[in-house]
Design an enzyme around this catalytic site. Structure first.
Site, short mmCIF file in Angstrom:
data_model
loop_
_atom_site.label_atom_id
_atom_site.label_comp_id
_atom_site.label_asym_id
_atom_site.label_seq_id
_atom_site.Cartn_x
_atom_site.Cartn_y
_atom_site.Cartn_z
N GLY A 1 0.81 -1.22 0.00
CA GLY A 1 0.00 0.00 0.00
C GLY A 1 0.84 1.27 0.00
O GLY A 1 0.54 2.23 -0.71
N CYS B 1 1.32 1.99 12.67
CA CYS B 1 2.41 2.78 12.12
C CYS B 1 2.94 3.77 13.14
O CYS B 1 4.05 4.25 13.03
CB CYS B 1 1.92 3.53 10.90
SG CYS B 1 0.78 2.57 9.95
N ASN C 1 -8.05 4.30 8.43
CA ASN C 1 -7.55 3.10 9.12
C ASN C 1 -7.72 3.15 10.63
O ASN C 1 -7.74 2.11 11.28
CB ASN C 1 -6.08 2.87 8.76
CG ASN C 1 -5.24 4.12 8.81
OD1 ASN C 1 -5.54 5.12 8.16
ND2 ASN C 1 -4.20 4.09 9.61
C1 LIG Z 1 -1.84 -0.31 5.94
C2 LIG Z 1 -2.16 0.92 5.19
C3 LIG Z 1 -1.28 1.45 4.23
C4 LIG Z 1 0.08 0.86 4.00
O1 LIG Z 1 0.04 -0.39 3.34
P1 LIG Z 1 1.33 -1.32 3.41
O2 LIG Z 1 0.99 -2.46 2.52
O3 LIG Z 1 1.47 -1.72 4.85
O4 LIG Z 1 2.48 -0.53 2.92
C5 LIG Z 1 -1.66 2.58 3.55
N1 LIG Z 1 -2.84 3.16 3.77
C6 LIG Z 1 -3.72 2.68 4.67
C7 LIG Z 1 -5.03 3.36 4.85
C8 LIG Z 1 -3.41 1.56 5.41
O5 LIG Z 1 -4.27 1.10 6.32
#
Ligand SMILES: *Cc1c(COP(=O)(O)O)cnc(C)c1O
Length: 378
Positions: free
Chosen positions: A71, A325, A151
């Site tokens: 992501g 995070c 998130n």
């Molecule tokens: C987890 C998350 C990401 C990051 O994705 P990764 O695959 O962990 O790099 C980005 N945006 C949101 C909203 C997320 O929940």
């Protein structure tokens, strides 16, 4: 001790069916998709099948899906990709204050490189103001990036309305849909999204695989130079097992979405009702209606979230104080601050994100132990 996992917004385990689909590509079917012999062609075929499955879930063409390393990479690729490809047209970007760090920190970096960024406010539910968005648009605005689902608080943003505004001014719309895809119905055509980020490990595929949807016709500057993989937009030998796994996870999500949403919503609503009944000073965070099925977020006045999480961990319960995070970082969540919480109330939030394997008995165990922990900590 049995582990009860209530942190599916942080990550998920790989599903058995997903793993089984991947295994041959980690073992004997190890060909490089660029190789001409049959083992290579088989890997190539598998990733194209996976691409179709991802495309089907969000209703785009397979050739609009670009696999990435997750992501965060998808967000970087979309935002920097548009910024660098369009800097002669304009240098202004609009996003929101509650985006994931993968979007916010990317925008901060672009600001240091001469781009201008407007960070939209959100209301107490976590929803952007469409009028404020309209007012923020300038002649040199090249991108709007608003997440589909937050998130931390699970709020669903009004993407249909946002895309109508973006279209009116002919501005590219990107949406970080890492918490949306596989969790709410996503149809990029209907929703009018031009670019969309998704990530494998938030929907039962492995970590380190993701995808970016880029509508045909949209030009981006690529970030990773090298070979011609992913139709020359993202170099590097393909993560074949990851792509196959993501494809399978998307196929399952498409078939099971309605049932899964109902199941998670029932668990969540039960949890919310019980918490509000049994813990009178629990403050509900986010929107009651415009909310993803599996998310519940409460602030417990006077109860430090880190201490609460440790107490729950002793009972085998995995939960979160906001986003994974920012763990290890004691500064209050930027999302909770943006919806109007004081530093004190932002530091006492508990995010529960439910998943398929959670049962009502698990939720009872969770509630019982939250009450016990709060009693001990107050
Ligand atoms: C987890 C998350 C990401 C990051 O994705 P990764 O695959 O962990 O790099 C980005 N945006 C949101 C909203 C997320 O929940």
């Amino acid at each position: 001790m049995k582990i009860r996992y209530f942190d599916h917004a942080a990550t998920t385990c790989v599903r058995e069916e997903v793993l089984n689909e991947m295994l041959p590509f980690l073992k004997e079917k190890c060909g490089n998709p660029s190789s001409l012999y049959s083992l290579g062609r088989e890997a190539k075929r598998a990733i194209e099948e996976a691409r179709k499955k991802v495309a089907l879930l969000i209703n785009c063409e397979p050739n609009e899906i670009y696999f990435t390393g997750g992501g965060s990479e998808s967000d970087n690729m979309a935002i920097k990709g548009i910024a660098y490809a369009n800097s002669n047209k304009g240098k202004h970007i609009i996003t929101s204050k509650i985006e994931h760090p993968a979007v916010l920190h990317t925008c901060k970096k672009l600001e240091r490189q001469g781009f201008r960024v407007t960070y939209l406010n959100v209301n107490k539910d976590g929803i952007i103001d469409l009028e404020e968005l309209r007012r923020a648009i300038r002649n040199d605005t090249i991108l709007i990036s608003i997440m589909t689902v937050n998130n931390e608080i699970g709020t669903i943003e009004p993407i249909y309305e946002i895309s109508r505004i973006a279209k009116m001014y002919n501005i590219t719309l990107h949406s970080d849909s890492v918490q949306g895809v596989g969790h709410i119905p996503i149809d990029v055509k209907k929703m009018g999204i031009d670019m969309l980020s998704l990530s494998g490990h938030k929907l039962c595929a492995p970590k380190g695989i993701g995808a970016l949807y880029i509508k045909n016709g949209i030009k981006i500057e690529k970030l990773i130079d090298g070979g011609h993989q992913e139709r020359d937009k993202r170099a590097g030998t393909e993560n074949v097992p990851g792509m196959v796994g993501l494809g399978k996870a998307c196929e399952i999500a498409r078939i099971e979405l309605d049932r899964s949403m109902k199941y998670l919503k029932d668990l969540r609503d039960y949890y919310i009702d019980e918490i509000e009944k049994k813990i009178p000073n629990a403050i509900f965070n986010g929107s009651r209606n415009l909310r993803v099925a599996g998310n519940a977020n409460f602030s417990f006045k006077g109860i430090d979230a880190q201490n609460l999480l440790l107490k729950l961990d002793e009972k085998g319960i995995c939960a979160s104080s906001g986003s994974a995070c920012s763990s290890g970082d004691s500064s209050p969540s930027h999302v909770l601050k943006a919806i109007g919480l004081s530093d004190d109330m932002a530091k006492v939030a508990l995010r529960i994100s439910f998943g398929e394997e959670n049962t009502k008995e698990d939720v009872d165990y969770l509630i019982e132990n939250i009450i016990k922990a709060i009693r001990e900590l107050s």
